[in-house]
Design a protein around this motif. Structure first.
Motif, PDB file in Angstrom:
ATOM      1  N   PRO A  99       0.793  -1.233   0.000  1.00  0.00           N
ATOM      2  CA  PRO A  99       0.000   0.000   0.000  1.00  0.00           C
ATOM      3  C   PRO A  99       0.821   1.276   0.000  1.00  0.00           C
ATOM      4  CG  PRO A  99       0.072  -0.916   2.216  1.00  0.00           C
ATOM      5  CD  PRO A  99       0.753  -1.911   1.316  1.00  0.00           C
ATOM      6  N   TYR A 100       2.150   1.207   0.002  1.00  0.00           N
ATOM      7  CA  TYR A 100       2.971   2.408   0.203  1.00  0.00           C
ATOM      8  C   TYR A 100       3.119   3.242  -1.065  1.00  0.00           C
ATOM      9  CZ  TYR A 100       3.711  -0.065   4.470  1.00  0.00           C
ATOM     10  OH  TYR A 100       3.469  -0.721   5.640  1.00  0.00           O
ATOM     11  N   HIS A 101       3.369   2.595  -2.203  1.00  0.00           N
ATOM     12  CA  HIS A 101       3.469   3.280  -3.503  1.00  0.00           C
ATOM     13  C   HIS A 101       4.526   4.390  -3.478  1.00  0.00           C
ATOM     14  CE1 HIS A 101      -0.976   1.905  -3.876  1.00  0.00           C
ATOM     15  NE2 HIS A 101      -0.129   0.909  -4.112  1.00  0.00           N
ATOM     16  N   THR A 102       5.548   4.195  -2.690  1.00  0.00           N
ATOM     17  CA  THR A 102       6.693   5.097  -2.566  1.00  0.00           C
ATOM     18  C   THR A 102       7.936   4.232  -2.353  1.00  0.00           C
ATOM     19  OG1 THR A 102       6.705   5.253  -0.125  1.00  0.00           O
ATOM     20  CG2 THR A 102       5.258   6.792  -1.320  1.00  0.00           C
ATOM     21  N   PRO A 103       9.136   4.820  -2.439  1.00  0.00           N
ATOM     22  CA  PRO A 103      10.297   4.113  -1.915  1.00  0.00           C
ATOM     23  C   PRO A 103      10.139   3.889  -0.405  1.00  0.00           C
ATOM     24  CG  PRO A 103      10.958   5.970  -3.289  1.00  0.00           C
ATOM     25  CD  PRO A 103       9.488   6.120  -3.044  1.00  0.00           C
ATOM     26  N   VAL A 104      10.487   2.702   0.067  1.00  0.00           N
ATOM     27  CA  VAL A 104      10.398   2.346   1.487  1.00  0.00           C
ATOM     28  C   VAL A 104      11.786   1.934   1.959  1.00  0.00           C
ATOM     29  CG1 VAL A 104       9.364   0.812   3.203  1.00  0.00           C
ATOM     30  CG2 VAL A 104       8.005   1.585   1.245  1.00  0.00           C
ATOM     31  N   PHE A 105      12.235   2.517   3.076  1.00  0.00           N
ATOM     32  CA  PHE A 105      13.562   2.261   3.608  1.00  0.00           C
ATOM     33  C   PHE A 105      13.419   1.447   4.892  1.00  0.00           C
ATOM     34  CE2 PHE A 105      13.737   5.767   0.777  1.00  0.00           C
ATOM     35  CZ  PHE A 105      14.907   5.576   0.064  1.00  0.00           C
ATOM     36  N   VAL A 106      13.921   0.212   4.846  1.00  0.00           N
ATOM     37  CA  VAL A 106      13.760  -0.747   5.937  1.00  0.00           C
ATOM     38  C   VAL A 106      15.046  -0.785   6.758  1.00  0.00           C
ATOM     39  CG1 VAL A 106      13.258  -3.142   6.537  1.00  0.00           C
ATOM     40  CG2 VAL A 106      12.207  -2.121   4.488  1.00  0.00           C
ATOM     41  N   GLU A 113      19.714  -6.504  -1.480  1.00  0.00           N
ATOM     42  CA  GLU A 113      19.466  -5.684  -2.659  1.00  0.00           C
ATOM     43  C   GLU A 113      18.028  -5.159  -2.633  1.00  0.00           C
ATOM     44  OE1 GLU A 113      21.624  -4.729  -5.163  1.00  0.00           O
ATOM     45  OE2 GLU A 113      23.072  -5.528  -3.698  1.00  0.00           O
ATOM     46  N   PRO A 114      17.780  -3.982  -3.236  1.00  0.00           N
ATOM     47  CA  PRO A 114      16.417  -3.446  -3.266  1.00  0.00           C
ATOM     48  C   PRO A 114      15.444  -4.420  -3.929  1.00  0.00           C
ATOM     49  CG  PRO A 114      17.989  -1.767  -3.909  1.00  0.00           C
ATOM     50  CD  PRO A 114      18.758  -3.051  -3.844  1.00  0.00           C
ATOM     51  N   VAL A 115      14.185  -4.343  -3.478  1.00  0.00           N
ATOM     52  CA  VAL A 115      13.122  -5.190  -4.008  1.00  0.00           C
ATOM     53  C   VAL A 115      12.042  -4.286  -4.584  1.00  0.00           C
ATOM     54  CG1 VAL A 115      11.341  -6.894  -3.464  1.00  0.00           C
ATOM     55  CG2 VAL A 115      13.590  -7.030  -2.350  1.00  0.00           C
ATOM     56  N   GLU A 116      11.811  -4.398  -5.886  1.00  0.00           N
ATOM     57  CA  GLU A 116      10.808  -3.564  -6.552  1.00  0.00           C
ATOM     58  C   GLU A 116       9.505  -4.338  -6.662  1.00  0.00           C
ATOM     59  OE1 GLU A 116      10.275  -0.841 -10.595  1.00  0.00           O
ATOM     60  OE2 GLU A 116      12.179  -1.855 -10.149  1.00  0.00           O
ATOM     61  N   MET A 117       8.419  -3.690  -6.187  1.00  0.00           N
ATOM     62  CA  MET A 117       7.103  -4.307  -6.189  1.00  0.00           C
ATOM     63  C   MET A 117       6.183  -3.549  -7.143  1.00  0.00           C
ATOM     64  SD  MET A 117       7.757  -6.639  -3.895  1.00  0.00           S
ATOM     65  CE  MET A 117       6.172  -7.317  -3.376  1.00  0.00           C
ATOM     66  N   GLN A 118       4.973  -4.047  -7.280  1.00  0.00           N
ATOM     67  CA  GLN A 118       3.991  -3.362  -8.100  1.00  0.00           C
ATOM     68  C   GLN A 118       3.544  -2.063  -7.426  1.00  0.00           C
ATOM     69  OE1 GLN A 118       0.717  -5.998  -8.974  1.00  0.00           O
ATOM     70  NE2 GLN A 118       2.061  -7.646  -9.691  1.00  0.00           N
ATOM     71  N   GLY A 119       3.037  -1.128  -8.236  1.00  0.00           N
ATOM     72  CA  GLY A 119       2.430   0.081  -7.695  1.00  0.00           C
ATOM     73  C   GLY A 119       3.407   1.150  -7.257  1.00  0.00           C
ATOM     74  N   GLY A 120       4.694   0.992  -7.580  1.00  0.00           N
ATOM     75  CA  GLY A 120       5.668   2.017  -7.244  1.00  0.00           C
ATOM     76  C   GLY A 120       6.397   1.819  -5.934  1.00  0.00           C
TER      77      GLY A 120
END
Length: 219
Positions: A99-106, A113-120
């Motif tokens: 539900p974030y639809h933004t870059p998320v920093f964990v 490595e970064p994980v790209e999901m649907q919806g941005g």
């Protein structure tokens, strides 16, 4: 100027998750109840691909949670139940379209490595602390605000560092009696905040706190 915001649902006795959190019960025993104010709203139903839903105070509060947000920060415990080295088949609790639809920093101690999901939504994994995560999130947000999504430990770290500009706390009229408390480990609570808005419904009270501006004595 971009702000660091934090918002979370909390029980009447101060818990943001129940006891015994695990992969099958990520919010702990009873923890789902503190979010039930949101589930009947039109905003939530739209997020889950459904039509209809309630409008009013709770819907307005739920709909505003992503307003002006350009990036998100969360702790590893919020991202998933694992510890130690990553199980790279795990991409979060939320399915293919989080539900974030933004870059998320964990925040984590283990590189990935970064994980790209649907919806941005793109999950980035930060191993060098909360300040680094904030700097990266602010750059990614490109002038929009950054949201600390949780959980309690991550929020406490940013509160102790004096980095949170605004808090929105949704207090549900339920008692959990045990679990993870938001305002533990803060020597009595976060200083220098004032409540600037309170809206409510039978399902939740929604408090907005902002950091007090230190007045220049020469003004």
């Amino acid at each position: 100027m971009a702000k660091l915001k934090f918002r979370i649902s909390m029980s009447l006795d101060g818990y943001v998750a129940g006891p015994d959190q695990n992969a099958d019960n990520p919010l702990g025993r009873g923890g789902l109840a503190i979010h039930e104010w949101f589930f009947p709203t039109r905003t939530f139903r739209a997020m889950t691909g459904e039509e209809g839903g309630d409008t009013g105070v709770d819907d307005a509060e739920g709909g505003a949670w992503t307003s002006e947000i350009g990036a998100t920060i969360m702790g590893r415990n919020m991202f998933g139940p694992g510890r130690g080295s990553w199980d790279e088949s795990w991409n979060g609790w939320w399915g293919e379209d989080p539900p974030y639809h933004t870059p998320v920093f964990v925040l984590t101690h283990h590189a990935r490595e970064p994980v790209e999901m649907q919806g941005g939504t793109i999950f980035h994994f930060v191993t060098d602390g909360i300040e680094s995560a904030l700097e990266q999130a602010m750059r990614a947000a490109s002038g929009r605000d950054v949201l600390v999504a949780g959980g309690a430990n991550t929020a406490q770290q940013y509160l102790r560092a004096g980095l949170i500009d605004e808090m929105k706390i949704h207090v549900a009229p339920v008692l959990l009696a045990a679990g993870e408390r938001l305002f533990d480990n803060l020597d009595g609570g976060p200083p220098s905040f004032e409540c600037v808005e309170l809206t409510s419904s039978p399902a939740a009270a929604h408090f907005t706190y902002v950091r007090k501006r230190h007045r220049d004595p020469d003004e």
